[in-house]
Motif scaffolding. Structure first.
Motif, PDB file in Angstrom:
ATOM      1  N   PRO A  21       0.463   1.016   6.996  1.00  5.75           N
ATOM      2  CA  PRO A  21       0.652  -0.178   6.149  1.00  5.75           C
ATOM      3  C   PRO A  21       0.921   0.177   4.687  1.00  5.75           C
ATOM      4  O   PRO A  21       1.723  -0.495   4.026  1.00  5.75           O
ATOM      5  CB  PRO A  21      -0.666  -0.941   6.275  1.00  5.75           C
ATOM      6  N   ILE A  22       0.302   1.235   4.199  1.00  5.40           N
ATOM      7  CA  ILE A  22       0.543   1.658   2.817  1.00  5.40           C
ATOM      8  C   ILE A  22       1.993   2.115   2.654  1.00  5.40           C
ATOM      9  O   ILE A  22       2.671   1.736   1.694  1.00  5.40           O
ATOM     10  CB  ILE A  22      -0.438   2.775   2.418  1.00  5.40           C
ATOM     11  N   ALA A  23       2.483   2.919   3.593  1.00  5.80           N
ATOM     12  CA  ALA A  23       3.858   3.400   3.525  1.00  5.80           C
ATOM     13  C   ALA A  23       4.848   2.242   3.629  1.00  5.80           C
ATOM     14  O   ALA A  23       5.845   2.201   2.891  1.00  5.80           O
ATOM     15  CB  ALA A  23       4.112   4.412   4.630  1.00  5.80           C
ATOM     16  N   PHE A  24       4.584   1.304   4.517  1.00  6.61           N
ATOM     17  CA  PHE A  24       5.463   0.148   4.671  1.00  6.61           C
ATOM     18  C   PHE A  24       5.493  -0.683   3.392  1.00  6.61           C
ATOM     19  O   PHE A  24       6.557  -1.096   2.926  1.00  6.61           O
ATOM     20  CB  PHE A  24       5.007  -0.705   5.857  1.00  6.61           C
ATOM     21  N   THR A  25       4.333  -0.922   2.805  1.00  7.52           N
ATOM     22  CA  THR A  25       4.254  -1.714   1.580  1.00  7.52           C
ATOM     23  C   THR A  25       4.973  -1.030   0.431  1.00  7.52           C
ATOM     24  O   THR A  25       5.727  -1.666  -0.311  1.00  7.52           O
ATOM     25  CB  THR A  25       2.778  -1.966   1.203  1.00  7.52           C
ATOM     26  N   LEU A  26       4.762   0.274   0.271  1.00 15.03           N
ATOM     27  CA  LEU A  26       5.425   1.002  -0.817  1.00 15.03           C
ATOM     28  C   LEU A  26       6.941   1.031  -0.637  1.00 15.03           C
ATOM     29  O   LEU A  26       7.683   0.920  -1.618  1.00 15.03           O
ATOM     30  CB  LEU A  26       4.875   2.422  -0.912  1.00 15.03           C
ATOM     31  N   SER A  27       7.404   1.171   0.599  1.00 18.60           N
ATOM     32  CA  SER A  27       8.856   1.173   0.818  1.00 18.60           C
ATOM     33  C   SER A  27       9.448  -0.204   0.544  1.00 18.60           C
ATOM     34  O   SER A  27      10.554  -0.311   0.001  1.00 18.60           O
ATOM     35  CB  SER A  27       9.180   1.639   2.228  1.00 18.60           C
TER      36      SER A  27
END
Length: 76
Positions: A21-27
């Motif tokens: 979820p962190i990677a998805f949000t940052l992207s």
């Protein structure tokens, strides 16, 4: 006193549940920032440029400067 054994079973799933979820949000944030920070101002700049652009005037200026080899400057 001995160290406890590290938990290896399910480690990938546990770390993915945290990091995905962190990677998805940052992207998503990066994509939105690029859209409004780069592409929208670029589209506006192109629109402003072509709003007042006269292709015929530009062609005649280049023709008079001798840029084109196949077009002779007109003698007025």
């Amino acid at each position: 006193m001995s160290l406890p054994k590290p938990v290896m079973r399910g480690l990938l799933g546990k770390r993915l549940r945290f990091h995905l979820p962190i990677a998805f949000t940052l992207s998503l944030v990066a994509a939105i920032a690029f859209k409004y920070g780069v592409t929208e101002p670029r589209k506006k700049a192109y629109a402003d440029f072509y709003k007042h652009y006269d292709a015929t005037k530009e062609f005649n200026t280049m023709k008079e400067a001798g840029i084109f080899e196949s077009v002779r400057p007109s003698v007025d």
